[in-house]
Scaffold this motif. Structure first.
Motif, PDB file in Angstrom:
ATOM      1  N   ALA A 149       0.865  -0.991   0.094  1.00  0.00           N
ATOM      2  CA  ALA A 149      -0.346  -0.275  -0.180  1.00  0.00           C
ATOM      3  C   ALA A 149       0.410   1.091   0.009  1.00  0.00           C
ATOM      4  N   GLN A 150       1.775   1.367   0.687  1.00  0.00           N
ATOM      5  CA  GLN A 150       2.624   2.257   0.604  1.00  0.00           C
ATOM      6  C   GLN A 150       3.281   2.648  -0.399  1.00  0.00           C
ATOM      7  N   ALA A 151       4.222   1.445  -1.388  1.00  0.00           N
ATOM      8  CA  ALA A 151       4.397   1.596  -3.060  1.00  0.00           C
ATOM      9  C   ALA A 151       3.277   2.194  -3.461  1.00  0.00           C
ATOM     10  N   VAL A 152       2.403   1.543  -3.755  1.00  0.00           N
ATOM     11  CA  VAL A 152       1.081   2.072  -4.344  1.00  0.00           C
ATOM     12  C   VAL A 152       0.931   4.150  -4.539  1.00  0.00           C
ATOM     13  N   VAL A 153       1.151   4.587  -2.518  1.00  0.00           N
ATOM     14  CA  VAL A 153       0.956   5.902  -2.557  1.00  0.00           C
ATOM     15  C   VAL A 153       2.490   6.298  -3.037  1.00  0.00           C
ATOM     16  N   TRP A 154       3.778   6.038  -2.891  1.00  0.00           N
ATOM     17  CA  TRP A 154       4.635   6.686  -3.524  1.00  0.00           C
ATOM     18  C   TRP A 154       4.325   6.806  -4.978  1.00  0.00           C
ATOM     19  N   SER A 189      12.209  -2.155  -9.825  1.00  0.00           N
ATOM     20  CA  SER A 189      11.596  -3.559 -10.351  1.00  0.00           C
ATOM     21  C   SER A 189      10.272  -3.497  -9.728  1.00  0.00           C
ATOM     22  N   PHE A 190      10.569  -3.117  -7.941  1.00  0.00           N
ATOM     23  CA  PHE A 190       9.122  -3.970  -7.461  1.00  0.00           C
ATOM     24  C   PHE A 190       7.937  -2.678  -8.234  1.00  0.00           C
ATOM     25  N   ARG A 191       8.486  -1.208  -8.125  1.00  0.00           N
ATOM     26  CA  ARG A 191       7.108  -0.344  -8.286  1.00  0.00           C
ATOM     27  C   ARG A 191       7.239  -0.265  -9.624  1.00  0.00           C
ATOM     28  N   THR A 192       8.292  -0.940 -10.722  1.00  0.00           N
ATOM     29  CA  THR A 192       8.191  -1.112 -12.159  1.00  0.00           C
ATOM     30  C   THR A 192       6.533  -1.883 -12.063  1.00  0.00           C
ATOM     31  N   VAL A 193       6.716  -2.995 -11.313  1.00  0.00           N
ATOM     32  CA  VAL A 193       6.145  -4.336 -11.528  1.00  0.00           C
ATOM     33  C   VAL A 193       4.489  -2.630 -11.143  1.00  0.00           C
ATOM     34  N   ILE A 194       4.308  -2.661 -10.374  1.00  0.00           N
ATOM     35  CA  ILE A 194       3.709  -1.238  -9.965  1.00  0.00           C
ATOM     36  C   ILE A 194       2.213  -1.005 -10.686  1.00  0.00           C
ATOM     37  N   PHE A 195       3.566  -0.505 -11.283  1.00  0.00           N
ATOM     38  CA  PHE A 195       3.569   0.527 -12.333  1.00  0.00           C
ATOM     39  C   PHE A 195       2.860   0.107 -13.721  1.00  0.00           C
ATOM     40  N   ILE A 196       2.935  -0.447 -14.064  1.00  0.00           N
ATOM     41  CA  ILE A 196       2.891  -1.497 -15.545  1.00  0.00           C
ATOM     42  C   ILE A 196       1.018  -1.457 -16.060  1.00  0.00           C
TER      43      ILE A 196
END
Length: 191
Positions: free
Chosen positions: A20-25, A112-119
């Motif tokens: 959830a924190q990653a999505v907010v960022w 890498s994690f951020r890119t996967v969520i960003f796709i």
């Protein structure tokens, strides 16, 4: 290599714990660029061009800025500065990876994690604007990808060095904020 893979595995699990924190960022960096893009699109109205740019080129510019800012920009400086200030740096001195290596690996896993969520966000935006951008062509040769890699390494090095100012400054956040403002201003995100 075993120690790098072990740390890599731990960092992946750590990132999965804070989804959830990653999505907010991600949203904090995606929303301003998207907003600026929508403002430009609204500015077009019925005009075919503004300043030599068509709707297609403007959309491709903002989608490109969105993707590249997600890949290239590194923001490890605040974490590095906080670890130095809190004295947490000392625990990295006895670990099998050096502090810069650990921070680089941590940044790589996060990117890498951020890119996967960003796709999915990118797919949604691409589908939303498909009518306008379907005629665009992209030439992304090896030189482009080399430039993206080097830009990320440069961004990481600058951010790491800014974090290291915590050795000399009581509060390095102002240096980091100036760097962030300069990046935002000169990266083309405010076009």
């Amino acid at each position: 290599m075993k120690k790098i893979l072990a740390v890599f595995s731990i960092l992946i699990k750590d990132n999965l714990n804070y989804r959830a924190q990653a999505v907010v960022w991600i949203l904090t960096s995606v929303v301003p660029i998207m907003t600026t893009g929508f403002i430009w699109l609204a500015s077009f109205g019925d005009k075919p061009q503004i300043g030599g740019f068509t709707k297609t080129t403007m959309l491709m510019y903002f989608l490109g800025a969105l993707v590249l800012s997600n890949i290239v920009t590194s923001s490890v400086g605040f974490d590095v500065g906080q670890r130095i200030k809190d004295g947490a740096l000392s625990m990295y001195l006895v670990r099998p990876l050096s502090f810069p290596q650990f921070v680089f690996l941590e940044n790589f896993v996060w990117r890498s994690f951020r890119t996967v969520i960003f796709i999915p966000i990118l797919i949604f935006l691409t589908l939303a604007f498909w009518q306008e951008i379907s005629s665009a062509s992209l030439n992304l040769g090896w030189q482009f990808w080399l430039a993206v890699l080097l830009a990320h390494l440069l961004s990481f090095a600058i951010s790491f060095c800014i974090g290291c100012t915590a050795f000399f400054l009581e509060d390095m956040s102002s240096v980091g904020s100036i760097s962030w403002m300069m990046t935002f201003l000169f990266s083309g995100q405010l076009a």
